[in-house]
Design a protein around this motif. Structure first.
Motif, PDB file in Angstrom:
ATOM      1  N   ASN A 115     -36.482 -39.338  -7.625  1.00  0.00           N
ATOM      2  CA  ASN A 115     -35.149 -38.733  -7.087  1.00  0.00           C
ATOM      3  C   ASN A 115     -34.010 -39.766  -7.444  1.00  0.00           C
ATOM      4  O   ASN A 115     -33.885 -40.755  -7.145  1.00  0.00           O
ATOM      5  CB  ASN A 115     -35.296 -38.695  -5.638  1.00  0.00           C
ATOM      6  N   ARG A 116     -33.344 -39.214  -8.543  1.00  0.00           N
ATOM      7  CA  ARG A 116     -31.956 -39.748  -9.137  1.00  0.00           C
ATOM      8  C   ARG A 116     -30.814 -38.914  -8.629  1.00  0.00           C
ATOM      9  O   ARG A 116     -30.533 -38.033  -9.491  1.00  0.00           O
ATOM     10  CB  ARG A 116     -31.975 -40.179 -10.566  1.00  0.00           C
ATOM     11  N   LYS A 117     -29.916 -39.141  -7.736  1.00  0.00           N
ATOM     12  CA  LYS A 117     -28.738 -38.283  -7.469  1.00  0.00           C
ATOM     13  C   LYS A 117     -29.174 -37.021  -7.056  1.00  0.00           C
ATOM     14  O   LYS A 117     -28.484 -36.026  -7.583  1.00  0.00           O
ATOM     15  CB  LYS A 117     -27.747 -38.494  -8.762  1.00  0.00           C
ATOM     16  N   GLY A 118     -30.249 -36.801  -6.489  1.00  0.00           N
ATOM     17  CA  GLY A 118     -30.687 -35.373  -5.942  1.00  0.00           C
ATOM     18  C   GLY A 118     -31.456 -34.722  -7.243  1.00  0.00           C
ATOM     19  O   GLY A 118     -31.622 -33.658  -6.757  1.00  0.00           O
ATOM     20  N   LEU A 119     -31.706 -35.305  -8.126  1.00  0.00           N
ATOM     21  CA  LEU A 119     -32.529 -34.533  -9.163  1.00  0.00           C
ATOM     22  C   LEU A 119     -33.676 -35.163  -9.632  1.00  0.00           C
ATOM     23  O   LEU A 119     -33.868 -36.328  -9.552  1.00  0.00           O
ATOM     24  CB  LEU A 119     -31.600 -34.593 -10.515  1.00  0.00           C
ATOM     25  N   PRO A 120     -34.806 -34.466  -9.864  1.00  0.00           N
ATOM     26  CA  PRO A 120     -36.258 -34.798 -10.312  1.00  0.00           C
ATOM     27  C   PRO A 120     -35.789 -35.584 -11.567  1.00  0.00           C
ATOM     28  O   PRO A 120     -35.478 -34.854 -12.567  1.00  0.00           O
ATOM     29  CB  PRO A 120     -37.058 -33.826 -10.320  1.00  0.00           C
ATOM     30  N   SER A 121     -36.250 -36.788 -11.744  1.00  0.00           N
ATOM     31  CA  SER A 121     -36.216 -37.500 -13.054  1.00  0.00           C
ATOM     32  C   SER A 121     -37.414 -38.264 -13.255  1.00  0.00           C
ATOM     33  O   SER A 121     -38.187 -38.635 -12.389  1.00  0.00           O
ATOM     34  CB  SER A 121     -34.976 -38.240 -12.973  1.00  0.00           C
ATOM     35  N   VAL A 122     -37.454 -38.529 -14.817  1.00  0.00           N
ATOM     36  CA  VAL A 122     -38.598 -39.446 -14.909  1.00  0.00           C
ATOM     37  C   VAL A 122     -38.076 -40.212 -16.173  1.00  0.00           C
ATOM     38  O   VAL A 122     -37.189 -39.940 -16.932  1.00  0.00           O
ATOM     39  CB  VAL A 122     -39.869 -38.786 -15.552  1.00  0.00           C
ATOM     40  N   LEU A 123     -38.402 -41.677 -16.163  1.00  0.00           N
ATOM     41  CA  LEU A 123     -38.066 -42.718 -17.205  1.00  0.00           C
ATOM     42  C   LEU A 123     -39.342 -42.330 -18.360  1.00  0.00           C
ATOM     43  O   LEU A 123     -40.342 -42.736 -18.313  1.00  0.00           O
ATOM     44  CB  LEU A 123     -38.141 -43.996 -16.617  1.00  0.00           C
ATOM     45  N   LEU A 124     -38.453 -42.187 -19.579  1.00  0.00           N
ATOM     46  CA  LEU A 124     -39.327 -42.053 -20.977  1.00  0.00           C
ATOM     47  C   LEU A 124     -38.896 -43.116 -21.566  1.00  0.00           C
ATOM     48  O   LEU A 124     -37.707 -43.589 -22.014  1.00  0.00           O
ATOM     49  CB  LEU A 124     -39.053 -40.847 -21.464  1.00  0.00           C
ATOM     50  N   LYS A 125     -39.887 -43.966 -22.393  1.00  0.00           N
ATOM     51  CA  LYS A 125     -39.676 -44.874 -23.299  1.00  0.00           C
ATOM     52  C   LYS A 125     -39.436 -44.182 -24.741  1.00  0.00           C
ATOM     53  O   LYS A 125     -39.519 -43.047 -25.025  1.00  0.00           O
ATOM     54  CB  LYS A 125     -40.872 -45.660 -23.606  1.00  0.00           C
ATOM     55  N   LYS A 126     -38.893 -44.784 -25.856  1.00  0.00           N
ATOM     56  CA  LYS A 126     -38.755 -44.395 -26.933  1.00  0.00           C
ATOM     57  C   LYS A 126     -39.926 -43.867 -27.858  1.00  0.00           C
ATOM     58  O   LYS A 126     -40.927 -44.306 -27.894  1.00  0.00           O
ATOM     59  CB  LYS A 126     -37.904 -45.695 -27.873  1.00  0.00           C
ATOM     60  N   GLY A 127     -39.282 -42.614 -28.262  1.00  0.00           N
ATOM     61  CA  GLY A 127     -40.627 -41.835 -29.012  1.00  0.00           C
ATOM     62  C   GLY A 127     -40.506 -40.551 -28.644  1.00  0.00           C
ATOM     63  O   GLY A 127     -39.717 -40.051 -27.954  1.00  0.00           O
ATOM     64  N   GLY A 128     -41.728 -39.888 -29.066  1.00  0.00           N
ATOM     65  CA  GLY A 128     -41.864 -38.345 -28.770  1.00  0.00           C
ATOM     66  C   GLY A 128     -42.944 -38.414 -27.591  1.00  0.00           C
ATOM     67  O   GLY A 128     -43.825 -39.012 -27.429  1.00  0.00           O
ATOM     68  N   HIS A 129     -42.487 -37.384 -26.889  1.00  0.00           N
ATOM     69  CA  HIS A 129     -43.373 -37.189 -25.443  1.00  0.00           C
ATOM     70  C   HIS A 129     -43.421 -35.822 -25.016  1.00  0.00           C
ATOM     71  O   HIS A 129     -42.787 -34.831 -25.223  1.00  0.00           O
ATOM     72  CB  HIS A 129     -42.441 -37.783 -24.206  1.00  0.00           C
ATOM     73  N   THR A 130     -44.618 -35.450 -24.234  1.00  0.00           N
ATOM     74  CA  THR A 130     -45.056 -34.162 -23.961  1.00  0.00           C
ATOM     75  C   THR A 130     -44.940 -34.151 -22.285  1.00  0.00           C
ATOM     76  O   THR A 130     -45.589 -35.158 -21.670  1.00  0.00           O
ATOM     77  CB  THR A 130     -46.295 -33.631 -24.445  1.00  0.00           C
ATOM     78  N   ILE A 131     -44.061 -33.551 -21.839  1.00  0.00           N
ATOM     79  CA  ILE A 131     -43.929 -33.658 -20.239  1.00  0.00           C
ATOM     80  C   ILE A 131     -44.791 -32.285 -19.661  1.00  0.00           C
ATOM     81  O   ILE A 131     -44.410 -31.060 -19.976  1.00  0.00           O
ATOM     82  CB  ILE A 131     -42.561 -33.667 -19.690  1.00  0.00           C
ATOM     83  N   GLN A 132     -45.405 -32.544 -18.552  1.00  0.00           N
ATOM     84  CA  GLN A 132     -46.253 -31.213 -17.920  1.00  0.00           C
ATOM     85  C   GLN A 132     -46.350 -31.550 -16.451  1.00  0.00           C
ATOM     86  O   GLN A 132     -46.410 -32.717 -16.118  1.00  0.00           O
ATOM     87  CB  GLN A 132     -47.433 -31.272 -18.417  1.00  0.00           C
ATOM     88  N   GLY A 133     -45.986 -30.482 -15.664  1.00  0.00           N
ATOM     89  CA  GLY A 133     -45.859 -30.860 -14.370  1.00  0.00           C
ATOM     90  C   GLY A 133     -46.288 -29.360 -13.674  1.00  0.00           C
ATOM     91  O   GLY A 133     -46.195 -28.272 -14.306  1.00  0.00           O
ATOM     92  N   LEU A 134     -46.422 -29.426 -12.260  1.00  0.00           N
ATOM     93  CA  LEU A 134     -46.577 -28.335 -11.431  1.00  0.00           C
ATOM     94  C   LEU A 134     -45.489 -28.198 -10.419  1.00  0.00           C
ATOM     95  O   LEU A 134     -44.719 -28.900  -9.998  1.00  0.00           O
ATOM     96  CB  LEU A 134     -47.764 -28.531 -10.789  1.00  0.00           C
TER      97      LEU A 134
END
Length: 465
Positions: A115-134
């Protein structure tokens, strides 16, 4: 300063002043002795090596999201999105406090949602990523927030595709709204307007006006930029990319959109065309620069600008209808302006008398326009010590056959401040002192303690005595 400090300073200078080397991560360009220090020097400055817009080198784009896919139902749902991250950064996830994402996976590995400033967030490293969630909820919320940088959204609600997801100006995706359930046919209408600025070099501002309905999608516009003109600036509320073959790619969504693409010529221009007009008849405006050259427009039909859909600021210039196959001919009738507008300058002078009466310090504020001379210099006995043009200090150079001190002017509008000295305590002060006449002049004399003004000659009016 020891040798270790010198190495660090040099490496920091090398990687920050010449960022092109670091962007390409060309290890061969870094001296072998400095390579071990690279990561330490760049710590905290990684964003400076993200891509920048072509027209703003101070802005860095470290995130590039792809299409957001949402499959939602009455009790929950799932989302998926691909990201390219050019430097480690926080990425905002879809959702809000009423629809918090969980079971988050990045590249197949579970990660926490922060929770960063009331928003759901995730820390990503440099590169390409696929994000999935429920998502899980008892009742489907009216809306959820989507990441600001996301342009395209695929939305499925209860196994039904929503062709036109509704995202408002606050970045909220509405899920329970009559507008999201209606199906609207994909339609696209394109109108092109252009404004020719006959400057050196010539510029053409291309206005692409889009009328979009249906679902959000990516469109390609081919052959809309004039040949032999180079794109230099884009102003658009939608993501836009210009490919090497000059095709324009736009990520659109329903609405009316105005996209401005400014282009400049590669060389002198005598004609433009023949035109292909891929989207039908076009309307062009032509702004002439008579102080550079006088032109006569031929080969196309004129039209009253007030009867067109041109932007308001373009309607002050002559307008022309452009049809397929026509060529806009700019016939040069005269080079330069034989009768330029007379110069008009206004000067406000402030004078300080030295305490011993041995000289004067003078500050001149000059404003107005010049079209017949492209420099200003001072005459004796003034000694020019500092000159500021448009708020920027200028180099004092020599001008004219007598090599008088002054400055070069690059444009006709003048906003100048000059500071000078008269080293002799004479009672006569030049009214102007510059090698150019002025149309209006005022002066203020500041006397040190113990001095009093008795009389002044050569002025129209005296105030404060």
């Amino acid at each position: 300063m020891n040798s270790r400090t010198l190495i660090c300073v040099y490496l920091f200078f090398f990687l920050t002043v010449f960022p092109g080397s670091a962007k390409g991560i060309n290890e061969a360009e870094i001296p072998p002795q400095l390579k071990p220090w690279k990561a330490w020097v760049l710590k905290g400055a990684e964003n400076n090596f993200c891509p920048s817009p072509f027209n703003n080198g101070n802005e860095y784009l470290c995130q590039w999201p792809s299409r957001l896919e949402l499959n939602l139902g009455d009790t929950g749902g799932a989302f998926s999105q691909e990201y390219i991250v050019y430097a480690e950064d926080w990425v905002i996830l879809p959702g809000n406090n009423n629809a918090w994402p969980h079971d988050l996976m990045v590249d197949g590995a579970p990660v926490p949602v922060i929770n960063r400033k009331g928003l759901p967030s995730v820390l990503l490293k440099k590169g390409g990523h696929t994000i999935q969630g429920l998502f899980k909820w008892k009742n489907m919320p009216e809306m959820i927030n989507v990441p600001e940088k996301t342009a395209l959204v695929d939305l499925v609600i209860n196994n039904k595709q929503v062709d036109s997801p509704l995202i408002d100006n606050q970045g909220r995706l509405w899920l329970q709204n009559e507008k999201v359930s209606g199906r609207e046919e994909d339609r696209l209408e394109v109108k092109l307007f252009r404004m020719v600025d006959d400057d050196i070099p010539m510029f053409i501002t291309n206005l692409v006006r889009l009328y979009v309905s249906g679902q959000a999608r990516e469109i390609k516009l081919a052959e809309i930029l004039p040949a032999d003109f180079i794109p230099v600036q884009i102003e658009s509320p939608l993501p836009v990319m210009i490919q090497e073959n000059r095709d324009v790619i736009i990520q659109t969504r329903p609405g009316k959109w105005d996209i401005y693409v400014k282009t400049r010529s590669k060389g002198p221009v005598g004609s433009i065309g023949p035109f292909n007009t891929p989207f039908g008849q076009e309307v062009w405006s032509v702004q002439s620069r008579n102080h550079l050259r006088m032109i006569r427009v031929k080969g196309v039909q004129g039209i009253d600008p007030g009867q067109t859909d041109l932007p308001g600021e373009w309607r002050q210039y002559p307008a022309y209808i452009i049809n397929k196959g026509e060529t806009l001919i700019l016939e040069e009738t005269r080079r330069g302006d034989p009768l330029p507008t007379p110069d008009h300058l206004t000067m406000m002078r402030t004078i300080w008398l030295d305490f011993n009466g041995g000289g004067y310090t003078i500050k001149d504020t000059i404003s107005g326009t010049m079209s017949t001379q492209w420099y200003l210099a001072v005459n004796e006995p003034l000694k020019l010590g500092r000159v500021v043009l448009d708020g920027v200090d200028q180099l004092i150079t020599s001008h004219g056959k007598d090599n008088k001190p002054g400055l070069e002017l690059r444009k006709g509008q003048i906003n100048l401040e000059g500071e000078s000295r008269i080293e002799t305590g004479k009672n006569v002060i030049p009214a102007v002192g510059w090698d150019h006449s002025v149309q209006q002049l005022s002066a203020s004399l500041n006397l040190p303690p113990g001095w009093r003004l008795i009389n002044v000659r050569g002025v129209d009016a005296i105030e404060g005595t």
